[in-house]
Design an enzyme around this catalytic site. Structure first.
Site, mmCIF file in Angstrom:
data_model
loop_
_atom_site.group_PDB
_atom_site.id
_atom_site.type_symbol
_atom_site.label_atom_id
_atom_site.label_comp_id
_atom_site.label_asym_id
_atom_site.label_seq_id
_atom_site.Cartn_x
_atom_site.Cartn_y
_atom_site.Cartn_z
ATOM 1 N N ASN A 11 0.814 -1.228 0.000
ATOM 2 C CA ASN A 11 0.000 0.000 0.000
ATOM 3 C C ASN A 11 0.839 1.266 0.000
ATOM 4 O OD1 ASN A 11 0.753 -0.889 2.574
ATOM 5 N ND2 ASN A 11 -0.723 0.463 3.547
ATOM 6 N N VAL A 48 0.963 -9.639 8.871
ATOM 7 C CA VAL A 48 1.699 -10.891 8.632
ATOM 8 C C VAL A 48 2.132 -11.590 9.923
ATOM 9 C CG1 VAL A 48 2.493 -10.205 6.319
ATOM 10 C CG2 VAL A 48 3.953 -9.740 8.324
ATOM 11 N N TYR A 139 16.930 -6.141 13.033
ATOM 12 C CA TYR A 139 16.541 -6.028 11.615
ATOM 13 C C TYR A 139 17.526 -6.789 10.711
ATOM 14 C CZ TYR A 139 15.353 -3.424 7.291
ATOM 15 O OH TYR A 139 14.987 -3.055 6.019
#
Ligand code: NDP
Length: 233
Positions: A11, A48, A139
């Protein structure tokens, strides 16, 4: 024939550029989003981190546009913190979204590809995966994990003509880098031969190639789109 494409986190940012690029190439493209749906693309709600939502989202895409033939696992987030200040939740939530979230979506969507004996899976990692980055141990661990995940699947799914590749962007002009200080951005760009940020469309071009029929003999590859930032890593 238009292919059925699903882009997670499509999006905004890189995901939206990927979705638009594949739609322009003639594919039928759906995106997942948690918040604002984009205009002109089928959007399905999906976080998710929730296996039930992943199953429902892929089921809905299959119902509307047929089994997913091209999956781009793009959804991702950061929770930057130096190690000694990083909480267990900072670490596990980033792993849950950026690595386990990819596992959930790929596992669910690959079912149709195995059945169809063909498909394309592209995972969005990061230049940080192999270089590392101060404040991004969580990350980088997740993004490096994606590479081993992709290469294992390249072996497992290769016999079914499903390719699995990774695109590794450097610093890209999206909302994600808003939290990065000007000083840190300047330092990263100073270490980038091309000396600028990537545009989301440049990342999308690499994904579009790996998803194309022309890339049928490429699997288990990691394609950097990083202005040379991670050379040698
Ligand atoms: P943005 O922050 O602009 O977009 C992130 C996207 O991921 C949004 O669509 C967001 O959805 C979605 N997302 C985040 N968490 C979840 C979740 N739990 N479930 C479902 N969707 C989720 O970031 P970018 O476009 O920059 O990032 C896209 C990908 O590229 C990420 O994987 C990122 O790690 C990677 N990347 C980005 C780089 C950069 O410099 N920007 C560099 C290297 C890699 P929502 O709108 O609902 O929040």
């Amino acid at each position: 024939m238009p292919r059925s494409v699903l882009v997670t986190g499509g999006n905004r940012g890189i995901g939206l550029a990927i979705a638009r690029s594949l739609a322009e190439a003639g594919d039928t493209v759906a995106v997942t989003c948690r918040t604002d749906p984009p205009e002109g693309l089928l959007a399905v709600r999906c976080d998710v981190t929730d296996p039930a939502q992943v199953d429902e989202a892929v089921t809905e895409v299959e119902r509307v546009q047929g089994p997913v033939e091209v999956l781009v696992a793009n959804a991702g987030m950061t929770k930057d913190q130096l190690l000694l200040r990083m909480t267990e939740e900072d670490f596990t939530s980033v792993l849950d979204t950026n690595l386990t979230g990819v596992f959930r979506v790929v596992k669910r969507a690959a079912r149709g590809m195995v059945r169809a004996r063909g498909g394309r899976i592209v995972l969005i990692s990061s230049a940080v995966a192999l270089r590392g980055e101060t404040g991004q141990a969580n990350y980088a661990a997740a993004k490096a994990g994606l590479i081993g995940f992709a290469r294992s699947l390249a072996r497992e799914l290769g016999p079914r003509a499903v390719t699995v590749n990774v695109v590794s962007p450097g610093l890209t002009h999206t909302a994600m880098i808003a939290g990065l200080s000007q000083g840190r951005q300047a330092a990263i760009l100073a270490d980038t031969p091309l000396g600028r940020l990537a545009r989301p469309e440049e990342v999308a071009a690499a994904v579009r190639f790996l998803a194309s029929p022309e890339a049928g003999f490429i699997t288990g590859a990691v394609l950097p789109v990083d202005g040379g930032a991670a050379m040698g890593h």
